[in-house]
Design an enzyme around this catalytic site. Structure first.
Site, PDB file in Angstrom:
ATOM      1  CB  CYS A 102      -5.979  -2.719   0.374  1.00 53.76           C
ATOM      2  SG  CYS A 102      -4.468  -3.492   0.967  1.00 53.76           S
ATOM      3  CB  ALA A 103      -2.184  -0.539  -1.684  1.00 52.33           C
TER       4      ALA A 103
END
Length: 183
Positions: A102-103
């Site tokens: 994800c991030a």
């Protein structure tokens, strides 16, 4: 038995964290969840997570892999913690697998671990970062050497299965996946 550290920061993505922890444990892998401090972790959707220990205690263990869940502001908290950067660099120097979803791949980028690598992330996280010779690819899960990255909550199960494959082999991955009744 393999041991994996999953640091849990305030605001982490709970679907990613729990999927990683659950599937790795199903594969017989020891998973240590560690908070950046001693507080319970309030994840991005308000789910409260209680880490097994603190990061300071966890790094005293012999670790085979570190996996960073994403989510915001969780990935930012991981990125702002010098202990995380130091641990990532040490594990990279030892050639141990490092993973982020994800991030959280931005933490790997800022630690200098994505130079000359192919990686993926949540849309908009890595594409505009200036990382020397990093090749962004829009794929669910990507393994380049000892670095494994993934896109987001929807790819968490495939990501965790790739981690299992990397740590304990394809046979165990297949057994865990079969028990999930994905098809």
């Amino acid at each position: 038995m393999k041991t994996v550290l999953v640091p849990l920061a305030q605001g982490c993505e709970e679907l990613e964290a729990i999927t990683i922890i659950d599937l790795l444990r199903r594969a017989g892998i020891t998973v240590i969840t560690a908070g950046l401090d001693e507080k319970p972790v309030k994840a991005s959707r308000g789910v409260m997570l209680i880490p097994d220990t603190t990061l300071d205690n966890a790094v005293k263990q012999s670790l085979d892999m570190i996996v960073l869940p994403g989510g915001l502001p969780g990935a930012d908290h991981l990125n702002n913690d010098p202990r995380i950067h130091q641990l990532l660099k040490e594990m990279a120097q030892q050639g141990k697998p490092i993973a982020a979803i994800c991030a959280a791949p931005k933490v790997l980028a800022n630690a200098g671990l994505l130079a000359n690598k192919s990686a993926t992330s949540y849309p908009g996280v890595l594409e505009n970062m200036e990382v020397p010779d990093m090749h962004f690819k829009d794929v669910p899960v990507l393994k380049d050497g000892n670095i494994i990255t993934s896109r987001g909550p929807g790819t968490a199960m495939d990501f965790a299965l790739e981690l299992i494959d990397t740590l304990v082999g394809h046979e165990i991955r297949t057994q865990v996946e079969a028990s999930l009744v994905r098809a």
